[in-house]
Scaffold this motif. Structure first.
Motif, PDB file in Angstrom:
ATOM      1  N   TYR A  21       0.831  -1.202   0.000  1.00  0.00           N
ATOM      2  CA  TYR A  21       0.000   0.000   0.000  1.00  0.00           C
ATOM      3  C   TYR A  21       0.871   1.261   0.000  1.00  0.00           C
ATOM      4  CZ  TYR A  21      -3.657   3.238   1.626  1.00  0.00           C
ATOM      5  OH  TYR A  21      -4.544   4.277   1.755  1.00  0.00           O
ATOM      6  N   LEU A  22       2.008   1.189   0.713  1.00  0.00           N
ATOM      7  CA  LEU A  22       2.931   2.325   0.787  1.00  0.00           C
ATOM      8  C   LEU A  22       4.059   2.225  -0.236  1.00  0.00           C
ATOM      9  CD1 LEU A  22       3.186   2.688   4.670  1.00  0.00           C
ATOM     10  CD2 LEU A  22       1.783   4.027   3.072  1.00  0.00           C
ATOM     11  N   HIS A  36       5.852   3.672  14.052  1.00  0.00           N
ATOM     12  CA  HIS A  36       4.994   4.855  14.103  1.00  0.00           C
ATOM     13  C   HIS A  36       3.509   4.581  13.928  1.00  0.00           C
ATOM     14  CE1 HIS A  36       8.679   7.140  13.966  1.00  0.00           C
ATOM     15  NE2 HIS A  36       9.049   6.389  12.944  1.00  0.00           N
ATOM     16  N   VAL A  37       3.123   3.319  13.752  1.00  0.00           N
ATOM     17  CA  VAL A  37       1.709   2.994  13.563  1.00  0.00           C
ATOM     18  C   VAL A  37       1.262   1.933  14.568  1.00  0.00           C
ATOM     19  CG1 VAL A  37       1.662   3.619  11.117  1.00  0.00           C
ATOM     20  CG2 VAL A  37       2.191   1.272  11.765  1.00  0.00           C
ATOM     21  N   ARG A  38      -0.029   1.908  14.831  1.00  0.00           N
ATOM     22  CA  ARG A  38      -0.584   0.924  15.761  1.00  0.00           C
ATOM     23  C   ARG A  38      -0.652  -0.449  15.103  1.00  0.00           C
ATOM     24  NH1 ARG A  38      -5.882   4.275  17.195  1.00  0.00           N
ATOM     25  NH2 ARG A  38      -5.527   4.851  15.037  1.00  0.00           N
ATOM     26  N   GLN A  39      -0.427  -1.466  15.909  1.00  0.00           N
ATOM     27  CA  GLN A  39      -0.579  -2.846  15.446  1.00  0.00           C
ATOM     28  C   GLN A  39      -1.861  -3.402  16.057  1.00  0.00           C
ATOM     29  OE1 GLN A  39       2.918  -5.387  15.580  1.00  0.00           O
ATOM     30  NE2 GLN A  39       4.109  -3.602  16.193  1.00  0.00           N
ATOM     31  N   LEU A  54      -1.807   4.317   8.228  1.00  0.00           N
ATOM     32  CA  LEU A  54      -0.856   4.337   7.110  1.00  0.00           C
ATOM     33  C   LEU A  54      -1.002   5.621   6.308  1.00  0.00           C
ATOM     34  CD1 LEU A  54      -1.271   0.643   5.924  1.00  0.00           C
ATOM     35  CD2 LEU A  54       0.469   1.569   7.466  1.00  0.00           C
ATOM     36  N   ASP A  55      -2.248   6.055   6.093  1.00  0.00           N
ATOM     37  CA  ASP A  55      -2.479   7.316   5.392  1.00  0.00           C
ATOM     38  C   ASP A  55      -1.898   8.496   6.171  1.00  0.00           C
ATOM     39  OD1 ASP A  55      -3.813   6.057   3.307  1.00  0.00           O
ATOM     40  OD2 ASP A  55      -5.809   6.429   4.161  1.00  0.00           O
ATOM     41  N   ARG A  56      -2.093   8.481   7.482  1.00  0.00           N
ATOM     42  CA  ARG A  56      -1.571   9.560   8.336  1.00  0.00           C
ATOM     43  C   ARG A  56      -0.043   9.581   8.277  1.00  0.00           C
ATOM     44  NH1 ARG A  56      -3.924   8.108  12.848  1.00  0.00           N
ATOM     45  NH2 ARG A  56      -5.896   8.956  12.169  1.00  0.00           N
ATOM     46  N   TRP A  57       0.582   8.400   8.302  1.00  0.00           N
ATOM     47  CA  TRP A  57       2.046   8.334   8.251  1.00  0.00           C
ATOM     48  C   TRP A  57       2.565   8.918   6.938  1.00  0.00           C
ATOM     49  CZ3 TRP A  57       5.654   6.064   5.080  1.00  0.00           C
ATOM     50  CH2 TRP A  57       6.965   6.082   5.537  1.00  0.00           C
ATOM     51  N   ILE A  58       1.957   8.534   5.817  1.00  0.00           N
ATOM     52  CA  ILE A  58       2.426   9.026   4.522  1.00  0.00           C
ATOM     53  C   ILE A  58       2.167  10.528   4.397  1.00  0.00           C
ATOM     54  CG2 ILE A  58       0.413   8.588   3.050  1.00  0.00           C
ATOM     55  CD1 ILE A  58       4.040   7.741   2.152  1.00  0.00           C
ATOM     56  N   ASP A  59       1.069  11.024   4.967  1.00  0.00           N
ATOM     57  CA  ASP A  59       0.819  12.471   4.972  1.00  0.00           C
ATOM     58  C   ASP A  59       1.911  13.202   5.745  1.00  0.00           C
ATOM     59  OD1 ASP A  59      -1.474  12.245   3.440  1.00  0.00           O
ATOM     60  OD2 ASP A  59      -2.842  12.350   5.169  1.00  0.00           O
ATOM     61  N   GLY A  65      -0.683  16.629   7.284  1.00  0.00           N
ATOM     62  CA  GLY A  65      -1.400  15.657   8.108  1.00  0.00           C
ATOM     63  C   GLY A  65      -1.305  15.977   9.582  1.00  0.00           C
ATOM     64  N   THR A  66      -1.871  15.096  10.363  1.00  0.00           N
ATOM     65  CA  THR A  66      -1.899  15.284  11.812  1.00  0.00           C
ATOM     66  C   THR A  66      -0.926  14.319  12.459  1.00  0.00           C
ATOM     67  OG1 THR A  66      -3.685  13.688  12.013  1.00  0.00           O
ATOM     68  CG2 THR A  66      -4.318  16.008  11.784  1.00  0.00           C
TER      69      THR A  66
END
Length: 79
Positions: A21-22, A36-39, A54-59, A65-66
């Protein structure tokens, strides 16, 4: 049934799909994104990752992003 075709997007991806996806390898995902992301526990051995995280991380990588919550990664709390 109305005969309509409904296409649904998954909210959680496994590690291979999350990396795809990334547009990166699983190894790069593990080192660059995973901290940096929740599992999400899908089973005793499988973990998933929220598409919204994942969207927030890429932003964030793109400069927008936030912020993710400080405790996004449960392993951080084990230190």
């Amino acid at each position: 049934m109305s005969g309509k075709i409904v296409q649904m997007s998954p909210r959680i991806l496994d590690i291979g799909d999350a990396a795809s996806y990334l547009a990166m390898s699983v190894g790069t995902f593990r080192t660059q994104v995973l901290p940096h992301v929740r599992q999400i526990a899908l089973s005793a051995r499988r973990r998933g990752y929220l598409v919204s995280d994942l969207d927030r991380w890429i932003d964030q990588q793109a400069g927008g992003g936030t912020e993710l919550p400080a405790s996004a990664n449960p392993w951080d709390m084990m230190s």
